[in-house]
Design an enzyme around this catalytic site. Sequence first.
Site, PDB file in Angstrom:
ATOM      1  N   HIS A   1       8.790   7.573   2.783  1.00 47.73           N
ATOM      2  CA  HIS A   1       8.687   7.006   1.339  1.00 47.73           C
ATOM      3  C   HIS A   1      10.169   8.006   0.681  1.00 47.73           C
ATOM      4  O   HIS A   1      11.075   7.771   0.269  1.00 47.73           O
ATOM      5  CB  HIS A   1       7.654   7.066   0.481  1.00 47.73           C
ATOM      6  CG  HIS A   1       7.939   6.737  -0.985  1.00 47.73           C
ATOM      7  ND1 HIS A   1       7.606   5.721  -1.671  1.00 47.73           N
ATOM      8  CD2 HIS A   1       8.414   7.879  -1.868  1.00 47.73           C
ATOM      9  CE1 HIS A   1       7.818   5.769  -2.706  1.00 47.73           C
ATOM     10  NE2 HIS A   1       8.520   7.092  -3.205  1.00 47.73           N
ATOM     11  N   GLU A   2       9.841   9.480   0.778  1.00 52.13           N
ATOM     12  CA  GLU A   2      10.752  10.283   0.063  1.00 52.13           C
ATOM     13  C   GLU A   2      12.258  10.439   0.843  1.00 52.13           C
ATOM     14  O   GLU A   2      13.109  10.679   0.200  1.00 52.13           O
ATOM     15  CB  GLU A   2      10.183  12.021   0.172  1.00 52.13           C
ATOM     16  CG  GLU A   2       8.692  11.872  -0.503  1.00 52.13           C
ATOM     17  CD  GLU A   2       8.938  11.397  -2.075  1.00 52.13           C
ATOM     18  OE1 GLU A   2       9.982  11.486  -2.711  1.00 52.13           O
ATOM     19  OE2 GLU A   2       7.925  10.829  -2.577  1.00 52.13           O
TER      20      GLU A   2
ATOM     21  N   HIS B   1      14.258   7.515  -0.849  1.00 53.28           N
ATOM     22  CA  HIS B   1      14.897   8.397  -1.824  1.00 53.28           C
ATOM     23  C   HIS B   1      16.139   9.144  -1.341  1.00 53.28           C
ATOM     24  O   HIS B   1      17.354   9.044  -1.817  1.00 53.28           O
ATOM     25  CB  HIS B   1      14.282   9.160  -2.581  1.00 53.28           C
ATOM     26  CG  HIS B   1      13.187   8.387  -3.389  1.00 53.28           C
ATOM     27  ND1 HIS B   1      13.298   7.547  -4.296  1.00 53.28           N
ATOM     28  CD2 HIS B   1      11.762   8.667  -3.428  1.00 53.28           C
ATOM     29  CE1 HIS B   1      12.173   7.053  -4.909  1.00 53.28           C
ATOM     30  NE2 HIS B   1      11.355   7.815  -4.617  1.00 53.28           N
TER      31      HIS B   1
ATOM     32  N   HIS C   1      19.100   6.941  -0.386  1.00 51.62           N
ATOM     33  CA  HIS C   1      19.690   6.589  -1.659  1.00 51.62           C
ATOM     34  C   HIS C   1      20.857   7.512  -2.127  1.00 51.62           C
ATOM     35  O   HIS C   1      21.682   7.343  -2.579  1.00 51.62           O
ATOM     36  CB  HIS C   1      18.823   6.066  -2.600  1.00 51.62           C
ATOM     37  CG  HIS C   1      19.100   5.081  -3.678  1.00 51.62           C
ATOM     38  ND1 HIS C   1      18.247   4.940  -4.713  1.00 51.62           N
ATOM     39  CD2 HIS C   1      20.288   4.682  -4.067  1.00 51.62           C
ATOM     40  CE1 HIS C   1      18.829   4.300  -5.457  1.00 51.62           C
ATOM     41  NE2 HIS C   1      20.055   3.752  -5.066  1.00 51.62           N
TER      42      HIS C   1
HETATM   43 ZN    ZN Z   1       9.142   7.391  -4.905  1.00 56.36          ZN
END
Ligand code: ZN
Length: 717
Positions: free
Chosen positions: A503-504, A507, A510
């Site tokens: 998940h992290e 980011h 991105h």
């Molecule tokens: Zn998040």
Amino acid sequence: MTRTLWLRTLAATCLTGWACLSGATPPAHAAGASAAGNPFLTASTLPFQAPRFDLIHDGDYRPAFEQGMAQQLAEIRAIADNPAPPTFDNTIVAMERSGRVLDRVSETFDGVYQANTDPALDAVQTAVSPELAQHQDAIYLDPALFARVRTLYEARAGLHLTGEQMQLLTVYYQQFIHAGAQLSDPDKAALRQLNTRLSQLETDFQQTLLAATKQGALVVPHAAALAGLDPAALQQAALSGHERGLAGQWVLPLQNTTQQPDLSALTDRDTRQALFTRSWTRAERGDTGDTRAAIAELAQLRARKAALLGYPDYASYVLYDQMARTPQAVQHFIAQLVPATLAEQKREVADIAAAISQDGQHFQPRPWDWAHYAEQVRKARYDLDAAQVRPYFELDRVLRDGVFFAANRLYGISFKERRDIPVYNPDVRVFEVTDRDGSPLALVYFDYFKRDNKNGGAWMSNFVGQSHLLGTKPVIYNVANFAKPAPGQPALISFEDVTTMFHEFGHALHGMFADQVYPTLSGTAVARDFVEFPSQFNEHWALDPIVFAHYARHYQTGAAMPQALVDKIKKAARFDQGYALGELIAAAKLDMDWHMLPARAPRQDVDRFEAASLARSGLDTRDVPPRYRSSYFLHIWSNGYAAGYYAYLWTEMLDDAAYSWFRAHGGLTRANGQRFRDMILSRGHTMDYGPMFRAFYGRDPDIVPMLRHRGLVPGEE
Ligand SMILES: [Zn+2]
């Protein structure tokens, strides 16, 4: 202009606990230091302009903030007072270039303060946050500056701007309008008054709730009432009693949410009901811990503020720059989720009732019974023992052969550890990321282990944001709270932790693929209902068969995880989703209802308002109450998620839809990854989110992949 300034509350994007909830910090005396030799005053000479953690001292932050704000105000004054007519370059670009020192110190400070604080940093935070709020007002409510922006905006069609420049001008103009720049002087004065009162109420709410939650802990005089808790939890409860001066008694402190983790283990029904009731009524006891008066006033004043700024309600005011755009779009989205969720809730209630009978009991299930009997159903169906899977999830291997491996397959990027880059704590590891053509792309820091001076949860942000204008490449960090192994031992983590890493890192991707000229539009500087899309999307690769087989290997033997165990992990992830989704939907709806009050609505009776909202939800809120009740819904009353709680569900729709596109087009391939990078991950906020998503997905997002992923409608996700 600094990205941190625009998006302070969004700068750190997070996963665990459903928000970046950071507590208030105690005031302490700030350490003074002179500005001379301050490492924030000049750009770092390290690779990627990485922060000079080898030179930075706690005493450097405060003077750098002061100097940074003063410098930016001078820059802004010069822009506003420029005798030359406004041009895109002398106004918008000049604002983008302003505040370099403030940007540097804010971004470094935010990272260290969240992950590695101490009393000196706490004091800096307490002193600086109101000053930053005023600093921002000084810019946005400056009439001369706004006049230049408006002149440009009105002439925009003839300015021959690129797409990114047009977007930037529009974003600036809207942010000024949103802050009240176009109001008359009396209305500006009224707005300032409203803002002051709102910020007082938000702080009051947070502090009252903190005390009420502490006060709400369940005190248990006899250990027998705690049957079912494991020895460690029992010992913790005894310790909590001791700490509160209740030696010889047991105390179960309350968590933020309606449901309490201990409810799943507790076998005594009366204890369960007592604990649940303490949670449900924590801030509704008619004493000093009661938050209802503050809520009623907050809702009313927010509606008035929206009206002052020309909106029918506060939700419309908040949603103007989000992907959803209107409260009606959010309501429609929520309503679409209800039928499948309700059907699943009915199936789950039947399962729970059967488990209660099997237990030889005769009662209707209530919310305080749910977790306890759901756990029995889960064990019976897919008994998954956490201790059995951990040996297959060794952190370093998950990082290199899972997280990095998937990113390499999809995007062609590679990773090399940099032991020469200074860090703020010895646990932090730094990797340089190289693009597919061998060029340097980004620097990423990983700070995975729990520390006492670190906030809970997990998050990502930038030490340095990407911008072609400023000539900066991304310097990114991922922070989590995994248990630290004993020295010399491998870090064996849970599957939930594995998911957090993916998940992290989503980011981080991105942020690292950002390809913008202007910092305001770069990377993760996107709407709240978009920012969790890349991160949640990246979670899907944790269970991709090729990726999973590559990283999930026994840390001693290197053997692959047995298929039976893999299947259990997959199935367990889809368990109890009627409850999980239902409590989120009910909370999201409550949030929207509160913030769709019209400006002239009288102050509401909180209990009656809430009961009506839940009754209208179409869900089984008797068995599945909202994840947060109005009176302890910290996200919406003081953490910047007003009319924004739906964003968690909305981004889930986006990520499941995007993943279904990958599945339909061959899954883990370079071509698919490149397309996602080109159309989503590299775009920042250079265009509106609706068209951006449609271009990738081929149509508007729909809820079917999301319901499938949660197991609420049949079919492979
Ligand atoms: Zn998040």
